[in-house]
Design a protein around this motif. Structure first.
Motif, PDB file in Angstrom:
ATOM      1  N   GLN A 105      -6.875   3.359  -9.084  1.00 12.69           N
ATOM      2  CA  GLN A 105      -7.523   2.680  -7.971  1.00 12.69           C
ATOM      3  C   GLN A 105      -6.750   2.933  -6.686  1.00 12.69           C
ATOM      4  N   GLY A 106      -7.484   3.202  -5.638  1.00 10.08           N
ATOM      5  CA  GLY A 106      -6.875   3.427  -4.341  1.00 10.08           C
ATOM      6  C   GLY A 106      -7.931   3.417  -3.269  1.00 10.08           C
ATOM      7  N   CYS A 107      -7.525   3.727  -2.071  1.00 13.68           N
ATOM      8  CA  CYS A 107      -8.478   3.783  -0.966  1.00 13.68           C
ATOM      9  C   CYS A 107      -8.098   4.938  -0.047  1.00 13.68           C
ATOM     10  N   ARG A 108      -9.001   5.253   0.810  1.00 15.38           N
ATOM     11  CA  ARG A 108      -8.781   6.321   1.777  1.00 15.38           C
ATOM     12  C   ARG A 108      -8.946   5.722   3.174  1.00 15.38           C
ATOM     13  N   ARG A 165      -4.584   8.783   1.686  1.00 17.12           N
ATOM     14  CA  ARG A 165      -4.923   8.015   0.492  1.00 17.12           C
ATOM     15  C   ARG A 165      -3.804   7.007   0.267  1.00 17.12           C
ATOM     16  N   LEU A 166      -4.192   5.795  -0.116  1.00 21.54           N
ATOM     17  CA  LEU A 166      -3.220   4.739  -0.366  1.00 21.54           C
ATOM     18  C   LEU A 166      -3.522   4.072  -1.700  1.00 21.54           C
ATOM     19  N   VAL A 167      -2.477   3.660  -2.382  1.00 18.33           N
ATOM     20  CA  VAL A 167      -2.601   3.001  -3.683  1.00 18.33           C
ATOM     21  C   VAL A 167      -1.945   1.628  -3.569  1.00 18.33           C
ATOM     22  N   LEU A 207      -6.450   9.858  -8.251  1.00 16.87           N
ATOM     23  CA  LEU A 207      -7.278   9.091  -7.312  1.00 16.87           C
ATOM     24  C   LEU A 207      -8.647   9.734  -7.157  1.00 16.87           C
ATOM     25  N   LEU A 222       0.866  -1.185   0.000  1.00 15.26           N
ATOM     26  CA  LEU A 222       0.000   0.000   0.000  1.00 15.26           C
ATOM     27  C   LEU A 222       0.898   1.229   0.000  1.00 15.26           C
ATOM     28  N   ARG A 279      -2.833  12.311  -6.335  1.00 13.24           N
ATOM     29  CA  ARG A 279      -4.082  12.526  -5.583  1.00 13.24           C
ATOM     30  C   ARG A 279      -5.211  12.956  -6.519  1.00 13.24           C
ATOM     31  N   GLY A 315      -3.346  -1.552  -8.012  1.00 16.79           N
ATOM     32  CA  GLY A 315      -3.983  -0.362  -8.577  1.00 16.79           C
ATOM     33  C   GLY A 315      -3.044   0.410  -9.475  1.00 16.79           C
ATOM     34  N   THR A 362       1.783   5.342  -0.586  1.00 21.33           N
ATOM     35  CA  THR A 362       1.231   6.683  -0.472  1.00 21.33           C
ATOM     36  C   THR A 362       1.325   7.354  -1.849  1.00 21.33           C
TER      37      THR A 362
END
Length: 98
Positions: free
Chosen positions: A58-61, A66-68, A52, A31, A49, A72, A33
């Motif tokens: 693709q990523g998540c929060r 935020r992480l990739v 994203l 994961l 960012r 992704g 940053t």
């Protein structure tokens, strides 16, 4: 637990069919940053960012971070090629963790 690890490795290998990026990503966490991704791609954390935020990568929060995942990033890097080749090289799915 090991089944999850090996299936993730298989997904990563499938997402990088030419083997262009995985060896270069070995030193990065799974994961990453936006700054990790920016260092890898030669862009800025702000640009990552934006990608994203627009849903292009693709990523998540998690909280404000935020992480990739590597998957992704690989899907993003191969996106143009997959669009040209059609469904033959379908985007590798990210597994949803709860």
């Amino acid at each position: 637990m090991w089944d999850i690890f090996f299936s993730d490795e298989a997904r990563l290998a499938a997402a990088d069919p030419d083997g262009l990026y995985l060896f270069m990503l070995e030193d990065y966490p799974y994961l990453m940053t936006p700054d990790h991704v920016a260092a890898f791609t030669g862009t800025t954390g702000q640009e990552i960012r934006k990608l994203l935020g627009r849903g292009e990568m693709q990523g998540c929060r998690i909280g404000i971070r935020r992480l990739v995942p590597k998957l992704g990033l690989l899907n993003y890097l191969y996106k143009g090629r997959r669009e040209k080749e059609g469904d033959a090289n379908e985007e590798a799915p990210l597994r949803q963790a709860l």
